[in-house]
Scaffold this active site. Sequence first.
Site, short mmCIF file in Angstrom:
data_model
loop_
_atom_site.label_atom_id
_atom_site.label_comp_id
_atom_site.label_asym_id
_atom_site.label_seq_id
_atom_site.Cartn_x
_atom_site.Cartn_y
_atom_site.Cartn_z
N SER A 99 0.83 -1.21 0.00
CA SER A 99 0.00 0.00 0.00
C SER A 99 0.86 1.26 0.00
CB SER A 99 -0.92 0.02 1.23
OG SER A 99 -1.71 -1.14 1.26
N1 SAM Z 1 -0.65 -4.87 3.92
C1 SAM Z 1 0.11 -5.18 2.76
C2 SAM Z 1 1.51 -4.65 2.79
O1 SAM Z 1 1.87 -3.96 3.76
O2 SAM Z 1 2.25 -4.96 1.87
C3 SAM Z 1 -0.56 -4.75 1.49
C4 SAM Z 1 -1.65 -5.63 1.15
S1 SAM Z 1 -2.24 -5.71 -0.47
C5 SAM Z 1 -2.91 -4.13 -0.74
C6 SAM Z 1 -3.65 -6.75 -0.11
C7 SAM Z 1 -3.30 -8.15 0.26
O3 SAM Z 1 -4.49 -8.80 0.70
C8 SAM Z 1 -2.75 -8.97 -0.90
O4 SAM Z 1 -1.52 -9.52 -0.58
C9 SAM Z 1 -3.82 -10.05 -1.09
O5 SAM Z 1 -3.31 -11.29 -1.54
C10 SAM Z 1 -4.40 -10.15 0.30
N2 SAM Z 1 -5.75 -10.74 0.38
C11 SAM Z 1 -6.78 -10.61 -0.50
N3 SAM Z 1 -7.83 -11.31 -0.06
C12 SAM Z 1 -7.48 -11.88 1.11
C13 SAM Z 1 -8.16 -12.73 2.04
N4 SAM Z 1 -9.40 -13.15 1.86
N5 SAM Z 1 -7.46 -13.13 3.14
C14 SAM Z 1 -6.19 -12.73 3.35
N6 SAM Z 1 -5.50 -11.95 2.50
C15 SAM Z 1 -6.14 -11.52 1.40
#
Ligand code: SAM
Length: 250
Positions: A99
């Site tokens: 993000s």
């Molecule tokens: N917080 C992260 C960082 O600091 O890098 C950024 C996260 S990215 C915007 C969103 C993440 O949510 C992705 O890695 C994606 O694979 C994960 N994601 C999507 N759906 C999910 C779910 N149902 N459970 C867990 N993770 C999920």
Amino acid sequence: MRLAAAEIQISGILLFIVMSIFGLSACAEDDFAGQRRQMISDIQATYRSTSDYTGKPALDEKVMQVMSRVPRHEFIPANMQTYAYANRPLPIGDGQTISQPYIVALMTELADVDKQSVVLEVGTGSGYQAAVLAGLVRHVYTIEIVEKLGKRAEQTLKRLGYQNVTVRIGDGYHGWPKHAPFDAILVTAAPEKVPAPLLEQLKPGGKLVIPVGSQSASQSLQLIEKDLSGKVFVHDVLPVGFVPLTGEHQ
Ligand code: SAM
């Protein structure tokens, strides 16, 4: 005698090479510190320009302190290093992103955590948001649905010495009942509706920070507060654009 002179010359060259390597890495560290300072001032500028939405004109001091220390470049793929401290999201592989630093700061601040807090993050991604939280709370539990990303984040966090973060591979829609209730929950991928299990696993007095909305329409970063009687209050903080919360649950 000539051999001894050659040896001295070779050790001199070796010494020069070693000093150059150390000199370069010290220089690189300084570069990153400077880039982190610039990132903080960029975040401050975005706080000012979005204060009409968020009501927050300036970055919280303790969030700023921790973000000044966390080495964001360690959470970024090698080919993206140049942009590690740019105030924007970056690709981390598998179609996912780390993000934007401003969003990390804002979500962290909205979660309103302290050294006693136990926090759940849904969407570990690179592990960066978890590392920022780790500097402020007692423990971070974080769930990632993409195994490759979750494993890599776990390794990065371990290599950097974070001992108060636990990573699990799974669907974060269901939360992590074993460690609930949580003082705060941060969701870094957008569902269309707030997952009921996350609301259930939020402590009375706790805060849930979550982007809500579909990919085709607009999303809103919401701050959801549960009061001591269990009543829930929803505040729309800012229009945002997050990757979707995936999984079989919906
Ligand atoms: N917080 C992260 C960082 O600091 O890098 C950024 C996260 S990215 C915007 C969103 C993440 O949510 C992705 O890695 C994606 O694979 C994960 N994601 C999507 N759906 C999910 C779910 N149902 N459970 C867990 N993770 C999920």
